[in-house]
Enzyme design. Structure first.
Site: not given
Ligand SMILES: Cc1cc2nc3c(=O)[nH]c(=O)nc-3n(C[C@H](O)[C@H](O)[C@H](O)COP(=O)(O)OP(=O)(O)OC[C@H]3O[C@@H](n4cnc5c(N)ncnc54)[C@H](O)[C@@H]3O)c2cc1C
Length: 597
Positions: A442
């Protein structure tokens, strides 16, 4: 035996003594929810959490869902618990009566969800997603979409999901690539890959209502070209019977550190001719609908983190009372009987820190939920818009502070258990693993921080932030009437003033370096807001103690005052160095070249 899931006395305190939930019962939407019905729902929730949800928690963790022969298998208890949850009316809690809902105040539903989440958060996740998806559909869906799907979601016959994330688009949803091609009959064909979709496939319900973000062909780039679609797993015929399987397939399950009972799925939309979907609301407004929903979803995530902090605290408290080890530091006689570890000052330190984080986080998320209610059903336009403004500002804090400090509480719960806490024989190990998700999904901690500093404290020229500060100063002034709280009133007023001045300076010069410290800002403001809520609780406790309550309540209120004292003496001072570095626009990590790492 006292519950190790959730402290009901604290929930009642927060609902009635702090947040005046009674006032909601007089609103037309909630007129069926007086104290008696709310108490009955909470009683049922507690009983079901204890006898139904909690016993399956570890089993779901040890037997995570599997993907076999193209299908998901999972322990049957998860589905059975959710069936009973739905039969008891909990799934329908927030919905409109027209669709089979029971129109419960959001704050009360949040308290109930906290009880179930503390008992078994991975089972509760299916319910949270379904409630949120139903809520979204109720707000933005067409009449036909509601008629076809809402009653079946509110009854628990169909579950819901939120399909946002893609392999290349997590934090940055503007990079979503899933497409939607318009069809002659008004429907769309959806094609693309989604990842991490919670509950995207399961062995519980006959159908799943996916709410999917996608781009209509030729939509503008970025967030302004994203639309929202309703894509059922199985198509529903006009007579309500289930028709063909839609072109949505499970590419695989993701294996996680915690929350293992919730399936995490990779979904392919449109492997064949494209999944059939229907636009929700207007084209290109999908992300703004999602964001409206996220105010609630993010507070719910914070509430789940708070619930896990609460149950971890109660488990470690019970353990500290039972576990006998060592003697008081001053005891000289090695043959004297050992004492329960709760007698050791360092264990007490870890317990009061947990209490302050856990109950502080619960107060914060229920306060935010109360703002949702005020925004929806407040008696005047001013009350509604004021609540909305404050909710917008506090949403990143209500999501992130419990996720960060609730996890810290869970770490302390393990520490109180010593070596036993690190084993799978005791529940605190799983609680910690489950809670580790909350700073990630989220919107990660870093993204919430950017939302707070980059957007929310700047909204309306800082009006929301200034209002929050005024409310905090108001509480500090009122608390001075209690001699025992003057020290804390002064500390809150001073810190709010420092935060106000620092924020004004940052707002006036919002550079990339300033935004580079957004997470520190989030942590600082979170501590100030929770200190405020502790002082509010302390004022209520002082007034209640003055009325000479019975013995158990005396201990309860004294515990509130002690946790408030802990927070003001040991936690709030942490904001001093943070404010110094923020005001100086420190660039330590910002200035590091990549080859310095
Ligand atoms: C168990 C689980 C359940 C989930 N359930 C759902 C679901 O039901 N539906 C759904 O749609 N998604 C879901 N998600 C996805 C979740 O919302 C994303 O994993 C999350 O938004 C982060 O995206 P990412 O994993 O691609 O990480 P990334 O976006 O690649 O981020 C990696 C790191 O970089 C940082 N970062 C990235 N961009 C920036 C920026 N612009 N400025 C500063 N820092 C930044 C982040 O804070 C993080 O520390 C789920 C994830 C998990 C692990």
């Amino acid at each position: 035996m006292e519950s190790r899931i959730m402290n009901r006395r604290d929930l009642d305190f927060l609902l009635y003594e702090l947040l005046d939930v009674d006032a909601l019962s007089s609103r037309v939407r909630h007129e069926d929810h007086g104290r008696d019905t709310i108490a009955a729902m909470l009683d049922t929730a507690e009983a079901m959490a204890e006898t139904d949800f909690a016993p399956n928690n570890r089993k779901a963790d040890e037997n995570e869902p599997r993907f076999e022969n193209g299908r998901v298998t999972q322990i049957p208890e998860t589905g059975e618990s959710l069936r009973r949850f739905s039969e008891a009316g909990f799934m329908a809690a927030l919905g409109d009566e027209r669709w089979g809902g029971i129109q419960m105040p959001f704050t009360v539903n949040m308290a109930i969800n906290a009880v179930f989440s503390a008992a078994n958060i991975s089972t509760m996740a299916y319910a949270f997603l379904t409630q949120s998806a139903a809520n979204m559909l109720e707000t933005f869906g067409s009449g036909e979409q509601k008629e076809r799907f809402l009653p079946r979601m509110l009854s628990g016959e169909f579950f819901g999901t939120m399909c946002l994330t893609e392999p290349q688009a997590g934090s940055s949803l503007s990079d979503i690539r899933t497409t939607a091609a318009p069809q002659a009959d008004g429907s769309y064909r959806i094609t693309g890959n989604k990842i991490y979709i919670s509950g995207g496939e399961q062995a519980i319900t006959s159908n799943i209502v996916h709410l999917v973000l996608a781009r209509i062909k030729d939509a503008p780039p970025g967030v302004k070209g994203i639309s929202l679609f309703l894509v059922p797993k199985v198509l529903v015929n006009d007579d309500g019977s289930l028709g063909e399987r839609n072109d949505v397939s499970l590419a695989g399950l993701i294996h996680k550190m915690g929350y293992r009972g919730t399936t995490s799925t990779m979904l392919n939309f449109g492997e064949r001719e494209g999944a059939v979907g229907w636009l929700i609301g207007e084209p290109h407004k999908g992300l703004s609908y999602m964001f409206q929903m996220m105010n609630e979803a993010r507070v719910i995530v914070g509430n789940g983190a708070a619930a896990l902090a609460c149950t971890g605290y109660l488990h470690s408290l019970a353990y500290a009372r039972e576990r006998v080890q060592g003697r008081p530091a001053a005891a000289k006689d090695p043959t004297a009987p050992p004492v329960p570890i709760i007698k050791h000052p360092d264990v007490r330190r870890m317990l009061v820190a947990q209490k302050a984080y856990a109950e502080g986080a619960l107060a914060l998320t229920l306060f935010a939920a109360r703002l949702v209610d005020e925004w929806r059903t407040g008696e005047t336009e001013e009350a509604r818009s004021g609540a909305h403004q404050l909710l917008e500002l506090l949403t990143p804090v209500a999501k992130s502070w419990p996720s960060q400090w609730g996890l810290e509480a869970n770490s302390l719960a393990i520490q109180v258990h010593g070596g036993y806490g690190y084993t799978r024989e005791y529940p605190v190990e799983q609680i910690y693993r489950d809670n580790r998700l909350n700073p990630i999904h989220e919107g990660t901690h870093g993204i919430q921080a950017l939302d707070l500093l980059g957007r929310k404290v700047r909204m309306d020229d800082g009006a929301a932030f200034e209002r929050l500060c005024a409310l905090m100063v108001e509480t500090a002034d009122a608390a001075r009437a209690h001699p025992g709280l003057v020290e804390f009133s002064d500390a809150l007023a001073d810190t709010v003033e420092r935060a106000r001045l620092t924020t004004a300076a940052l707002r006036a010069n919002m550079t990339e370096t300033v935004l580079g410290n957004a997470s520190v800002y989030l942590e600082m403001l979170g501590h100030v807001v929770v200190a405020w809520l502790w002082l509010k609780q302390a004022v209520v406790a002082c007034d209640a103690l003055a009325a000479d309550p019975h013995e158990a309540d005396r201990a309860f209120y004294a515990g509130k005052l002690a946790a408030c004292r802990y927070f003001f003496r040991w936690e709030l001072p942490k904001t001093g160095p943070q404010l110094d570095r923020l005001a100086a626009v420190d660039d330590t990590w910002f200035a590091m070249a990549e080859d310095h790492f």
